[in-house]
Design an enzyme around this catalytic site. Structure first.
Site, PDB file in Angstrom:
ATOM      1  CD  GLU A 293      69.116  46.715   1.179  1.00 24.20           C
ATOM      2  OE1 GLU A 293      68.606  46.023   2.088  1.00 24.20           O
ATOM      3  OE2 GLU A 293      68.792  46.629  -0.017  1.00 24.20           O
TER       4      GLU A 293
ATOM      5  CD  GLU B 124      70.397  41.577   1.224  1.00 26.38           C
ATOM      6  OE1 GLU B 124      71.605  41.434   0.910  1.00 26.38           O
ATOM      7  OE2 GLU B 124      69.955  42.600   1.792  1.00 26.38           O
TER       8      GLU B 124
HETATM    9  N1  3HC Z   1      66.399  38.102  10.866  1.00 22.64           N
HETATM   10  C1  3HC Z   1      65.920  37.483  11.963  1.00 22.64           C
HETATM   11  N2  3HC Z   1      66.669  36.868  12.869  1.00 22.64           N
HETATM   12  C2  3HC Z   1      67.988  36.872  12.670  1.00 22.64           C
HETATM   13  C3  3HC Z   1      68.576  37.502  11.559  1.00 22.64           C
HETATM   14  C4  3HC Z   1      67.730  38.154  10.635  1.00 22.64           C
HETATM   15  N3  3HC Z   1      68.197  38.804   9.566  1.00 22.64           N
HETATM   16  N4  3HC Z   1      69.922  37.335  11.616  1.00 22.64           N
HETATM   17  C5  3HC Z   1      70.158  36.634  12.740  1.00 22.64           C
HETATM   18  N5  3HC Z   1      68.994  36.356  13.370  1.00 22.64           N
HETATM   19  C6  3HC Z   1      68.837  35.642  14.644  1.00 22.64           C
HETATM   20  C7  3HC Z   1      69.149  34.170  14.506  1.00 22.64           C
HETATM   21  O1  3HC Z   1      68.042  33.444  14.031  1.00 22.64           O
HETATM   22  C8  3HC Z   1      69.534  33.806  15.920  1.00 22.64           C
HETATM   23  O2  3HC Z   1      68.356  33.638  16.639  1.00 22.64           O
HETATM   24  P1  3HC Z   1      68.264  32.595  17.851  1.00 22.64           P
HETATM   25  O3  3HC Z   1      69.330  33.023  18.834  1.00 22.64           O
HETATM   26  O4  3HC Z   1      66.885  32.767  18.344  1.00 22.64           O
HETATM   27  O5  3HC Z   1      68.548  31.276  17.255  1.00 22.64           O
HETATM   28  C9  3HC Z   1      70.213  35.063  16.428  1.00 22.64           C
HETATM   29  O6  3HC Z   1      69.790  36.112  15.546  1.00 22.64           O
HETATM   30  C10 3HC Z   1      71.716  35.017  16.437  1.00 22.64           C
HETATM   31  O7  3HC Z   1      72.159  34.615  15.128  1.00 22.64           O
HETATM   32  P2  3HC Z   1      73.426  33.685  14.961  1.00 22.64           P
HETATM   33  O8  3HC Z   1      73.283  32.492  15.849  1.00 22.64           O
HETATM   34  O9  3HC Z   1      73.596  33.459  13.506  1.00 22.64           O
HETATM   35  O10 3HC Z   1      74.564  34.606  15.572  1.00 22.64           O
HETATM   36  P3  3HC Z   1      76.006  34.957  15.035  1.00 22.64           P
HETATM   37  O11 3HC Z   1      76.559  35.932  15.982  1.00 22.64           O
HETATM   38  O12 3HC Z   1      76.758  33.707  14.735  1.00 22.64           O
HETATM   39  O13 3HC Z   1      75.791  35.663  13.617  1.00 22.64           O
HETATM   40  C11 3HC Z   1      74.907  37.218  12.030  1.00 22.64           C
HETATM   41  C12 3HC Z   1      75.167  36.896  13.535  1.00 22.64           C
HETATM   42  C13 3HC Z   1      76.252  37.433  11.321  1.00 22.64           C
HETATM   43  C14 3HC Z   1      74.083  38.478  11.998  1.00 22.64           C
HETATM   44  C15 3HC Z   1      74.193  36.025  11.371  1.00 22.64           C
HETATM   45  O14 3HC Z   1      73.061  35.687  12.154  1.00 22.64           O
HETATM   46  C16 3HC Z   1      73.703  36.298   9.987  1.00 22.64           C
HETATM   47  O15 3HC Z   1      74.444  36.159   9.036  1.00 22.64           O
HETATM   48  N6  3HC Z   1      72.412  36.658   9.837  1.00 22.64           N
HETATM   49  C17 3HC Z   1      71.802  36.803   8.556  1.00 22.64           C
HETATM   50  C18 3HC Z   1      72.040  38.188   8.042  1.00 22.64           C
HETATM   51  C19 3HC Z   1      71.309  38.370   6.740  1.00 22.64           C
HETATM   52  O16 3HC Z   1      71.231  37.483   5.908  1.00 22.64           O
HETATM   53  N7  3HC Z   1      70.788  39.563   6.557  1.00 22.64           N
HETATM   54  C20 3HC Z   1      70.089  39.883   5.369  1.00 22.64           C
HETATM   55  C21 3HC Z   1      68.658  39.567   5.590  1.00 22.64           C
HETATM   56  S1  3HC Z   1      67.713  39.804   4.138  1.00 22.64           S
HETATM   57  C22 3HC Z   1      67.499  41.477   4.056  1.00 22.64           C
HETATM   58  O17 3HC Z   1      68.053  42.231   4.805  1.00 22.64           O
HETATM   59  C23 3HC Z   1      66.579  41.905   2.968  1.00 22.64           C
HETATM   60  C24 3HC Z   1      66.670  43.374   2.722  1.00 22.64           C
HETATM   61  O18 3HC Z   1      67.550  43.595   1.640  1.00 22.64           O
HETATM   62  C25 3HC Z   1      65.316  43.886   2.342  1.00 22.64           C
END
Ligand code: 3HC
Ligand code: NAI
Length: 702
Positions: free
Chosen positions: A115, A135
């Site tokens: 975004e 999301e």
């Molecule tokens: N917020 C906070 N922490 C996050 C995060 C996020 N969105 N995404 C990842 N992290 C953190 C994890 O908790 C983890 O923390 P830790 O090492 O302390 O346990 C660390 O980042 C690494 O994450 P992964 O172990 O999952 O690492 P990978 O390399 O396997 O994956 C990733 C990375 C693809 C970015 C995966 O973490 C992921 O899919 N994250 C979620 C992404 C997501 O859903 N984003 C949308 C959020 S909602 C949003 O953006 C709302 C907006 O529209 C307003």
């Protein structure tokens, strides 16, 4: 080429660097540059400086570390008063700039990250970038105008696909859809170059494309098909609003996002997301992992073959050893068939399948396991055999190699002792089919060394598993809880309920929403597999000494009704279709008479309570006994391994939502109703205590 600005120093979330008349806003918020209040404040300050310096000709938004922004900070959503408004105001400010702003994309550009990129005037991506709006996997919708900008830029069809699946697309596809403007390997430099003469294309001002009508129809149908996911329902008005003036659409999205954030499914899914990551942090395993470059698997059966594939799929070479030529041949041909099926279904190209298959080499020579860094044994579930194999592995495996057992019920400590090097040993309890199921229970033995555990947790991540550490006990975390679930399912069948009625409640999203109810699951896994372990458990003197304990399953084992594979189980099978099985129901009635079980009418609510509440009670005992490290770990076991719906958050999150006091009261009620000679309804003190204090099992601990 002007000098490249260097990434910011540690400690600052966002830094503005100037070089060659161009500004770069560097975001540095490890691990994934999630948007937090600190990042928003840093970006706003950077914009102040950029706006004040009219000598600058454009702005690049870039990230330090491993990825461009991977989303809003999920941990922020639970903070009181959270709204996406400050970030959205910042995006509006970026878009309104009168000098070009380009995003330099790499890694995983997700959620709020995409975004942010959509608010820029241009986007340049590294060719390996993956982009998505995940999301929905958290029970949410994009809350920073993704539902409004993406359809304008890429069309409604692409927007619906990305938002409703939550999946990622590659950079090539993003280029074809117009989401990014160019691909370049050195992305920050390319973004700087792209600024020159870039028109100020503001996505919010684009005319929405004309593919709305059929896509809205699809969106309505998707929402109707899965009413338990409110995000799908909320998406429809958001997409409808794209045709309205920008501010109106933005207001519709904001209201939907805030409603979803407070909704039970989203809180549950966020709990599961964070619980999976928390499960990877194992107390006492913060040692440096040992290197793993070569795997070995002993036993080429159902599990050994699947484990070999799971490793090969992640790029690890595997030596697969079996004691019998027929066993090895069968195992390798099953692996070939599994890869061929993936190619046939279009899930893998023939080249990729061949590459994966080539990483697995089969042999009858146990000495071939000598060079492996880790060996997983998956021979028959027989203690004498496991002990003799363990002794042999202790000799054959090189010093420092890890030896893992895939046993589902046997004592990992005894197996570890037999190797003569118990520090190198633990259990890796994969779920069938091992190349597909995400759960891996890692069983920590009494003597398992911290670096052994750390290595296996790292390996689990590498092969794409959700790993949860369990202590040594019968059934570990998952199957120990499943005993309580199966026990009640079978008790109710003796009382006259049909498997279909019980499975119906388990599978109904109005009650739990399991992928499969208990009888359907056992028919698929094999009634013989389940019965054998129960029989051994009871024989060993550890299991319940109740003559009626899972007597239905034990008797079906004897009569050869082993489930799907024999065409007869709790159900009777016409192909894959499960039909009511009068023979099993007749057997249940006979066993009920023999064991003096009174018939009873079962309301759906009773079925629900008797399936879920004893499991929760057992989970409390598992926690109290230190078998699981935290409540969230137990929810990961059930959501990743047993088809418990993520939108319920797992059995413990669901229990918390119901209220522990109600659960305790109902367990007491059933104790009074049935009597409690075998202690099935005895409330675990931890559960009673939390209920009395009005506390939850989950949240604080995960
Ligand atoms: N917020 C906070 N922490 C996050 C995060 C996020 N969105 N995404 C990842 N992290 C953190 C994890 O908790 C983890 O923390 P830790 O090492 O302390 O346990 C660390 O980042 C690494 O994450 P992964 O172990 O999952 O690492 P990978 O390399 O396997 O994956 C990733 C990375 C693809 C970015 C995966 O973490 C992921 O899919 N994250 C979620 C992404 C997501 O859903 N984003 C949308 C959020 S909602 C949003 O953006 C709302 C907006 O529209 C307003
Ligand atoms: P299987 O019967 O399909 O395969 C066992 C294989 O081990 C056979 O190919 C056999 O030839 C081979 N074998 C026997 N003795 C051997 C020896 N001394 N050396 C080398 N190979 C030998 O069994 P399955 O189902 O794969 O189970 C293996 C292990 O995984 C068991 O401990 C089982 O409890 C466990 N498990 C099984 C699950 C399942 O769903 N099948 C799930 C989780 C764990």
């Amino acid at each position: 080429m002007p000098p490249m600005p260097s990434p910011p120093r540690e400690g600052t979330a966002v830094t503005l660097r100037r070089a060659g008349g161009i500004a770069t806003l560097w975001i540095d918020n490890p691990p994934v540059n999630a948007i937090s209040a600190r990042v928003i404040a840093g970006l706003a300050e950077g914009l102040d400086a950029f706006e004040a310096d009219r000598s600058l000709t454009g702005l690049v938004i870039a990230c330090a570390g491993r990825t461009f922004v991977a989303g809003g900070d999920i941990t922020m959503f639970d903070q009181p008063g959270f709204t996406p408004r400050p970030f959205n105001a910042l995006l509006a400010r970026i878009e309104a700039q009168d000098r070009p702003v380009v995003a330099a994309l790499f890694g995983t550009v997700l959620g709020g990250g995409l975004e942010l990129a959509l608010a820029c005037h241009g986007r340049v991506a590294d060719p390996a970038t993956r982009l998505g709006l995940p999301e929905i996997t958290l029970g949410l919708l994009p809350g920073s105008l993704g539902t409004q900008r993406l359809p304008r830029l890429a069309g409604y069809a692409a927007a619906l696909r990305m938002i409703s699946s939550g999946g990622m697309i590659g950079a090539e596809e993003a280029l074809a859809l117009g989401i990014v403007d160019a691909l370049a390997p050195e992305v920050t430099g390319a973004a700087r170059a792209a600024l020159a003469g870039l028109p100020l294309r503001r996505v919010s001002g684009l005319t929405p494309p004309d593919d709305a009508a059929p896509v809205l129809e699809q969106a309505r149908a998707a929402a109707a098909a899965r009413p338990w996911l409110p995000a799908l329902t909320e998406l429809v008005p958001c997409l409808e609003a794209v045709a309205r003036p920008w501010a109106e659409g933005a207001a519709v999205e904001e209201a939907a996002f805030l409603r979803l954030m407070a909704s039970a499914p989203s809180r549950a899914l966020r709990h599961v997301f964070l619980a999976e990551r928390a499960a990877a942090r194992v107390p006492g395993a913060d040692a440096a992992p040992r290197p793993v470059a070569q795997m070995g698997v002993l036993g080429a059966g159902t599990m050994g073959g699947g484990i070999a594939m799971a490793c090969a799929n992640a790029g690890l070479p595997v030596t697969l050893v079996d004691a019998s030529a027929a066993g090895l041949e069968r195992g390798l041909s099953l692996i070939d068939a599994a890869y061929a099926a993936m190619v046939k279904r279009g899930r893998l190209t023939p080249e990729a399948a061949a590459k994966r298959r080539a990483r697995i080499s089969g042999t009858l020579d146990m000495a071939a396991l000598g060079p492996a860094d880790m060996v997983i044994e998956a021979v028959f579930e027989d203690m004498a055999l496991k002990l003799s194999v363990a002794r042999e592995l202790g000799q054959v495996c090189k010093p420092g190699a890890i030896i893992a057992t895939n046993t589902s019920t046997l004592d990992v400590d005894a197996i570890a002792a037999a190797t003569g090097r118990p520090g190198d040993v633990l259990g890796t309890h994969f779920f069938s089919p091992a190349q597909i199921m995400r759960l891996l229970e890692v069983v920590r033995g009494r003597d398992t060394a911290p670096d052994t555990l750390a290595t296996v947790m790292g390996l689990a991540k590498r092969i794409g598993k959700a790993a949860v550490v369990s202590g040594v006990c019968y059934g570990f975390i998952g199957n120990r809880m499943a005993e309580a679930y199966m026990r009640e399912s079978e008790a109710m069948q003796l009382e006259g309920a049909s498997p279909g009625q019980i499975d119906g409640v388990a599978e109904s999203p109005d009650w739990i929403g399991m992928a499969m109810g208990p009888s359907r699951m056992l028919d698929m896994a094999g009634v013989d597999v389940g019965a054998r372990t129960v029989i051994e458990w009871i024989k060993g003197g550890q299991g319940p000494q109740d003559p009626a304990y899972r007597i239905l399953c034990r008797t079906m084992f004897e009569t050869g009704a082993h489930g799907q594979k024999t065409g007869q189980g709790y159900y009777r099978y016409a192909g894959r279709e499960a039909l009511a099985n009068p023979e099993t129901q007749g057997l249940a009635a006979r066993l009920a008479a023999e064991h003096h079980v009174a018939a009873r009418a079962h309301a759906d609510e009773e079925i629900f309570e008797r399936l879920l509440f004893p499991m929760v009670n057992e989970a409390a005992a598992i926690l109290a006994g230190g078998i699981a490290n935290r409540p969230g770990d137990i929810d990961v076991v059930w959501t990743a391994g047993y088809g418990f719906p993520g939108w319920r958050g797992g059995p413990l999150f669901m229990a918390d939502e119901i209220g522990l006091d109600r659960i305790v009261a109902r367990l007491d009620h059933y104790a009074a109703t049935f009597g409690n000679p075998y202690g099935y309804w005895t409330v675990t003190p931890l559960l009673r205590d939390l209920a009395a204090r009005g506390q939850r099992l989950t949240r604080s601990a995960s």
